[in-house]
Write a protein that holds these residues in place. Structure first.
Motif, PDB file in Angstrom:
ATOM      1  N   HIS A 259     -18.278 -24.157 -41.379  1.00  0.00           N
ATOM      2  CA  HIS A 259     -19.347 -25.048 -40.915  1.00  0.00           C
ATOM      3  C   HIS A 259     -19.097 -25.662 -39.540  1.00  0.00           C
ATOM      4  N   PRO A 260     -17.934 -26.304 -39.307  1.00  0.00           N
ATOM      5  CA  PRO A 260     -17.759 -26.986 -38.025  1.00  0.00           C
ATOM      6  C   PRO A 260     -17.862 -26.081 -36.808  1.00  0.00           C
ATOM      7  N   PHE A 261     -17.519 -24.805 -36.955  1.00  0.00           N
ATOM      8  CA  PHE A 261     -17.551 -23.903 -35.806  1.00  0.00           C
ATOM      9  C   PHE A 261     -18.984 -23.567 -35.391  1.00  0.00           C
ATOM     10  N   GLY A 262     -19.934 -23.789 -36.296  1.00  0.00           N
ATOM     11  CA  GLY A 262     -21.330 -23.591 -35.931  1.00  0.00           C
ATOM     12  C   GLY A 262     -21.899 -24.731 -35.120  1.00  0.00           C
ATOM     13  N   ASP A 263     -21.121 -25.807 -34.960  1.00  0.00           N
ATOM     14  CA  ASP A 263     -21.575 -26.972 -34.199  1.00  0.00           C
ATOM     15  C   ASP A 263     -21.000 -27.019 -32.788  1.00  0.00           C
ATOM     16  N   LEU A 264     -20.320 -25.981 -32.379  1.00  0.00           N
ATOM     17  CA  LEU A 264     -19.594 -26.050 -31.109  1.00  0.00           C
ATOM     18  C   LEU A 264     -20.492 -25.937 -29.878  1.00  0.00           C
ATOM     19  N   VAL A 265     -21.759 -25.549 -30.060  1.00  0.00           N
ATOM     20  CA  VAL A 265     -22.628 -25.422 -28.888  1.00  0.00           C
ATOM     21  C   VAL A 265     -23.721 -26.478 -28.864  1.00  0.00           C
ATOM     22  N   THR A 266     -23.743 -27.359 -29.861  1.00  0.00           N
ATOM     23  CA  THR A 266     -24.755 -28.421 -29.898  1.00  0.00           C
ATOM     24  C   THR A 266     -24.066 -29.752 -30.153  1.00  0.00           C
ATOM     25  N   GLY A 267     -24.461 -30.780 -29.418  1.00  0.00           N
ATOM     26  CA  GLY A 267     -23.905 -32.112 -29.643  1.00  0.00           C
ATOM     27  C   GLY A 267     -22.429 -32.196 -29.325  1.00  0.00           C
ATOM     28  N   GLY A 268     -21.805 -33.239 -29.861  1.00  0.00           N
ATOM     29  CA  GLY A 268     -20.375 -33.409 -29.659  1.00  0.00           C
ATOM     30  C   GLY A 268     -19.577 -32.522 -30.580  1.00  0.00           C
ATOM     31  N   PRO A 269     -18.359 -32.136 -30.206  1.00  0.00           N
ATOM     32  CA  PRO A 269     -17.540 -31.264 -31.045  1.00  0.00           C
ATOM     33  C   PRO A 269     -17.094 -31.977 -32.313  1.00  0.00           C
ATOM     34  N   PRO A 270     -16.996 -31.279 -33.434  1.00  0.00           N
ATOM     35  CA  PRO A 270     -16.554 -31.910 -34.675  1.00  0.00           C
ATOM     36  C   PRO A 270     -15.072 -32.267 -34.625  1.00  0.00           C
ATOM     37  N   GLN A 271     -14.682 -33.223 -35.460  1.00  0.00           N
ATOM     38  CA  GLN A 271     -13.274 -33.627 -35.559  1.00  0.00           C
ATOM     39  C   GLN A 271     -12.588 -32.697 -36.566  1.00  0.00           C
ATOM     40  N   LEU A 272     -12.076 -31.590 -36.075  1.00  0.00           N
ATOM     41  CA  LEU A 272     -11.581 -30.519 -36.933  1.00  0.00           C
ATOM     42  C   LEU A 272     -10.360 -30.915 -37.766  1.00  0.00           C
ATOM     43  N   LEU A 273      -9.578 -31.896 -37.299  1.00  0.00           N
ATOM     44  CA  LEU A 273      -8.361 -32.269 -38.021  1.00  0.00           C
ATOM     45  C   LEU A 273      -8.444 -33.673 -38.616  1.00  0.00           C
ATOM     46  N   TYR A 274      -9.659 -34.208 -38.762  1.00  0.00           N
ATOM     47  CA  TYR A 274      -9.826 -35.510 -39.399  1.00  0.00           C
ATOM     48  C   TYR A 274      -9.111 -35.493 -40.759  1.00  0.00           C
TER      49      TYR A 274
ATOM     50  N   PHE B 177      -6.581 -36.982 -39.080  1.00  0.00           N
ATOM     51  CA  PHE B 177      -5.551 -37.087 -38.047  1.00  0.00           C
ATOM     52  C   PHE B 177      -6.211 -37.183 -36.669  1.00  0.00           C
ATOM     53  N   ASP B 178      -5.677 -38.029 -35.841  1.00  0.00           N
ATOM     54  CA  ASP B 178      -6.236 -38.245 -34.502  1.00  0.00           C
ATOM     55  C   ASP B 178      -5.708 -37.196 -33.540  1.00  0.00           C
ATOM     56  N   LEU B 179      -6.045 -35.948 -33.842  1.00  0.00           N
ATOM     57  CA  LEU B 179      -5.611 -34.817 -33.027  1.00  0.00           C
ATOM     58  C   LEU B 179      -6.848 -34.006 -32.671  1.00  0.00           C
ATOM     59  N   GLY B 180      -7.284 -34.124 -31.455  1.00  0.00           N
ATOM     60  CA  GLY B 180      -8.501 -33.439 -31.031  1.00  0.00           C
ATOM     61  C   GLY B 180      -8.237 -32.034 -30.532  1.00  0.00           C
ATOM     62  N   LEU B 181      -8.658 -31.037 -31.304  1.00  0.00           N
ATOM     63  CA  LEU B 181      -8.520 -29.652 -30.845  1.00  0.00           C
ATOM     64  C   LEU B 181      -9.544 -29.347 -29.759  1.00  0.00           C
ATOM     65  N   LEU B 182     -10.723 -29.960 -29.885  1.00  0.00           N
ATOM     66  CA  LEU B 182     -11.794 -29.735 -28.920  1.00  0.00           C
ATOM     67  C   LEU B 182     -12.308 -31.091 -28.438  1.00  0.00           C
ATOM     68  N   THR B 183     -12.521 -31.208 -27.148  1.00  0.00           N
ATOM     69  CA  THR B 183     -12.988 -32.474 -26.591  1.00  0.00           C
ATOM     70  C   THR B 183     -14.425 -32.417 -26.097  1.00  0.00           C
ATOM     71  N   GLN B 184     -14.983 -31.219 -25.971  1.00  0.00           N
ATOM     72  CA  GLN B 184     -16.372 -31.090 -25.545  1.00  0.00           C
ATOM     73  C   GLN B 184     -16.954 -29.799 -26.094  1.00  0.00           C
ATOM     74  N   ARG B 185     -18.288 -29.763 -26.153  1.00  0.00           N
ATOM     75  CA  ARG B 185     -18.943 -28.582 -26.719  1.00  0.00           C
ATOM     76  C   ARG B 185     -18.811 -27.386 -25.777  1.00  0.00           C
ATOM     77  N   ILE B 186     -19.004 -26.216 -26.324  1.00  0.00           N
ATOM     78  CA  ILE B 186     -18.963 -24.986 -25.542  1.00  0.00           C
ATOM     79  C   ILE B 186     -20.268 -24.849 -24.768  1.00  0.00           C
ATOM     80  N   SER B 187     -20.181 -24.617 -23.462  1.00  0.00           N
ATOM     81  CA  SER B 187     -21.368 -24.475 -22.638  1.00  0.00           C
ATOM     82  C   SER B 187     -21.725 -22.996 -22.507  1.00  0.00           C
ATOM     83  N   LEU B 188     -22.946 -22.667 -22.844  1.00  0.00           N
ATOM     84  CA  LEU B 188     -23.421 -21.283 -22.742  1.00  0.00           C
ATOM     85  C   LEU B 188     -24.027 -20.976 -21.380  1.00  0.00           C
ATOM     86  N   ALA B 189     -24.413 -22.015 -20.642  1.00  0.00           N
ATOM     87  CA  ALA B 189     -24.987 -21.840 -19.311  1.00  0.00           C
ATOM     88  C   ALA B 189     -24.956 -23.175 -18.591  1.00  0.00           C
ATOM     89  N   ALA B 190     -24.875 -23.121 -17.262  1.00  0.00           N
ATOM     90  CA  ALA B 190     -24.865 -24.366 -16.480  1.00  0.00           C
ATOM     91  C   ALA B 190     -26.218 -25.054 -16.546  1.00  0.00           C
TER      92      ALA B 190
END
Length: 335
Positions: free
Chosen positions: A181-196, A198-211
């Motif tokens: 589920h969380p990997f389907g959210d990587l291009v919309t909104g803020g990135p999910p907290q994958l290791l909640y 724990f305060d360890l952010g694997l991703l800090t921003q969403r994946i951009s598909l175009a400028a």
């Protein structure tokens, strides 16, 4: 995007199960269960109505602002997914044991003890997640995790009683659905907290598909459409149908939506509602006669009209939406 999570898990699990030699019916059952578990993390958005009432901001932005207080955090974690999948496995064992045929008194006593132990393990695991969520995210986090656990147990119960899934099957489809589920959210909104938690952010921003923010929105929208197509192709294949035979010529009406570029503002993730709702409306207009025909046939015979039934309407509508979005994108690029 809420629907896409479940359909992607359905398509991948159902296709994988069939490839592994499972029967068509069992592959479909596994896929449906995986899709249900993949949708489960989004129960955290249920807080949004409560947040709206508390804030008094009854608008689209207020809804998402309220929901995003906990959205993509408590339930969108790979850590939570692993523990919850194990809990649901124990819950499924208890469900299978509880619905087992009658047996001798001595054996039934031992069986009852096993049911109690399995339920207790599941409850302890889910309660532990709730306690941790409460410590990290307060009462709101505990509330969301409680709902997550209750709905997950309900999904598990249906999977066992209606789908006759084994505990190991429940473990696999729950783990895959929740973790995907969380990997389907990587291009919309803020990135999910994958290791909640724990305060360890694997991703800090969403994946951009175009400028260009509008092209990024188109990319995200087409990823969703690709997921829908994949799920429908898998379903039609497993039910021995052909996609092309189910698509009605009315789908071509979607091409006319390109003219909407003159009236509908260029969409972005922050302001996509006019585009999304209007392009989805195109997908409803095309198959309306097909739906009416199915409804009339069902009222007369309680059976779908023709071999494809409602699948024809779904595929026709999806084709119309695809053509409409591509036509709008081309018009946007040209103008």
């Amino acid at each position: 995007m809420f629907v896409g999570h479940g359909l992607l898990a359905f398509a991948l699990v159902a296709a994988g199960a069939r490839w592994a030699g499972r029967s068509r019916e069992h592959a479909l059952t596994l896929g449906v269960a995986a899709g249900a578990f993949a949708t489960l993390p989004d129960v955290d958005i249920l807080y949004a109505p409560l947040g709206l009432v508390a804030s008094g901001a009854f608008d689209v932005e207020g809804f998402w602002a309220a929901g995003n207080v906990v959205h993509r955090a408590v339930t969108h974690s790979l850590v939570v997914a692993a523990i919850a999948a194990i809990a649901f496995r124990y819950w499924s064992r208890a469900e299978r044991s509880a619905t087992a045929p009658a047996m001798s008194t001595a054996r039934a006593t031992g069986w009852s003890t096993a049911v109690t132990v399995d339920r207790a393990v599941a409850v302890v695991l889910l309660a532990s997640l709730t306690v941790v969520a409460g410590i990290v995210s307060g009462l709101l986090g505990a509330f969301v995790m409680t709902v997550f656990g209750l709905v997950g147990c309900a999904v598990t119960t249906v999977a066992v009683r209606r789908g006759d899934l084994s505990p190991n099957a429940v473990l696999l489809v729950a783990a895959f659905g929740l973790a995907s589920h969380p990997f389907g959210d990587l291009v919309t909104g803020g990135p999910p907290q994958l290791l909640y938690p724990f305060d360890l952010g694997l991703l800090t921003q969403r994946i951009s598909l175009a400028a260009d923010p509008t092209l990024h929105l188109f990319g995200a929208f087409w990823l969703e459409l690709a997921t829908l197509w994949l799920a429908l192709v898998v379903y039609t294949t497993l039910t021995d149908r052909r996609v092309r035979e189910a698509i009605h010529g009315r789908a071509a009406l979607g091409v006319a939506y390109a003219a909407a570029v003159l009236a509908v503002p260029a969409p972005t993730l922050a302001s996509s509602y006019e585009f999304v709702f209007s392009v989805l409306a195109v997908g409803i207009v095309g198959p309306v006669p097909l739906v009416r025909r199915q409804w009339r046939a069902w009222r007369r015979t309680h059976r779908p009209a023709g071999e494809y039934g409602g699948i024809a309407a779904a595929l026709t509508g999806l084709t119309a939406i695809t053509l409409a979005s591509v036509g709008y994108a081309i018009a946007y690029a040209v103008l």
